[in-house]
Scaffold this active site. Structure first.
Site: not given
Length: 288
Positions: A71, A145, A175, A186-190
Site C-alpha cells: 500500500d 489515505n 497525541d 482502513t489505515a491509521y484511522s482504523l
C-alpha cells in the site's frame, strides 16, 4: 479507453519478490508491444537494462501505471499520478495491503483481463491539504489515505483546534489527529479506533489519536465541507504527515485547510472481488 501503448511501473525498494515479478511483467508487456517507463527502484531490479525516472516523471504519456509493492508504494504512485486519472494496477508484494488486492499468482491473468477490456475500476477521491503559515500558503499536499498532525516529542500531548466551514467544532488535546478519506479509513484511522467507511461514500473522517477526553470520538463529515486544523502546540512540537510518507514540522498558529479533490484515483480491482471480500480476507472476519 484507448489501446494501451505505454505503461509506467513503480516498485517497492528491497522487495525480495520484485525482480522475478518484474521479469515476468516486462516479458509480457514486450510481447504486447507496450513501451515501459519505470522509476529508479524498478530500473535497479531490471539489472541496469533500463533508465530509471523520477516518480513524478513515470506517469507521463502512459495509459496504465503498474505498482509492484504494498500500500505504501501505491500511495506514492497515486500522488505521482495526481489528477491524470490513469488506472493504477497494484500487485501486492507485501502482507496486509487493503489497496493492493491483486496477488502475485493472479497478476498476469488480471492484467490480461484488463488489456482485453474486462475492467473494473474503483474511483477513489483524494484529499487536498494547504499548509498556511503566517498568512501565506507554504506547502500543498495531496493524500489518498490521510493527513495526520501528531506530537513530535515522546511524552507530551498536543492541542489542535478544528473548524468546519470556519465554525469551531472542537479543540482536541491528544497525541494527534487524523483526517482521512474513505480509502484511508482502513489505515491509521482504523488503528486509532475510527470507523470503516465504504470507499465511494462522499465523506471525511476526523479521528483523534489517544484523546485526553474519552468523549472525543471520531466524527464523519460530508466531503464538500471545508476543514481547518489550527495547530496550538509550540513550534516544532507537532508534525504534519501525509500518507505516512512526506511532511514537515509545524509552527504554532499554522493552519491546515482540507478540501476534496475534483479528480479521482482510478484503482484496478479484480472483477470478482468486492470491498467486503477484501475486508473479510485482510481483517480475518468470520475466522475462529
Amino acid at each position: 479507453m484507448a489501446d494501451i501503448t505505454q505503461a509506467g511501473i513503480f516498485s517497492k525498494p528491497n522487495a525480495a519478490a520484485a525482480p522475478a515479478v518484474l521479469r515476468t511483467l516486462l516479458d509480457w508487456l514486450d510481447r504486447r508491444g507496450v513501451r515501459v517507463r519505470m522509476d529508479e527502484n524498478t530500473a535497479a531490479y531490471a539489472d541496469g537494462a533500463a533508465h530509471g525516472l523520477s516518480r513524478e516523471e513515470v506517469p507521463e504519456g502512459t495509459q496504465i501505471v503498474i505498482v509492484l509493492g504494498g500500500d505504501g508504494t501505491l500511495l506514492s504512485a497515486a500522488r505521482a499520478v495526481g489528477d491524470r486519472e490513469i488506472p493504477l494496477f497494484a500487485v501486492n508484494l507485501g502482507s496486509l495491503g487493503f489497496l493492493t488486492a491483486i496477488t502475485i499468482d493472479e497478476f498476469i491473468p488480471e492484467l490480461e483481463r484488463f488489456f482485453d477490456g474486462e475492467r473494473k475500476i474503483s474511483k477513489r477521491r483524494m484529499l487536498h491539504a494547504d499548509l498556511e503559515r503566517a498568512g501565506n500558503i507554504s506547502a500543498r499536499y495531496g493524500a489518498l489515505n490521510d493527513v495526520v498532525v501528531t506530537k513530535a516529542s515522546i511524552a507530551r500531548m498536543i492541542e489542535v483546534e478544528v473548524l468546519i466551514n470556519r465554525h469551531k467544532m472542537c479543540t482536541y488535546r491528544a497525541d494527534g489527529l487524523i483526517v482521512c478519506s474513505p480509502t484511508g479509513s482502513t489505515a491509521y484511522s482504523l488503528a486509532a479506533g475510527g470507523p470503516i467507511v465504504f470507499p465511494t461514500v462522499e465523506a471525511v473522517c476526523i479521528t483523534p489519536i489517544c484523546p485526553h477526553m474519552l468523549t472525543n470520538r471520531p466524527v464523519i463529515v460530508p466531503s464538500d465541507v471545508e476543514i481547518t486544523i489550527v495547530n496550538q502546540a509550540p513550534d516544532e512540537s507537532a508534525y504534519l504527515t501525509v500518507d505516512g510518507q512526506v511532511g514537515e514540522p509545524l509552527q504554532q498558529g499554522d493552519r491546515i485547510h482540507f478540501r476534496r479533490t475534483a479528480h479521482f484515483i482510478h484503482l484496478v480491482r479484480p472483477p470478482h472481488m468486492s470491498f467486503f471480500d477484501v475486508l473479510r480476507q485482510k481483517l480475518k472476519w468470520g475466522e475462529t
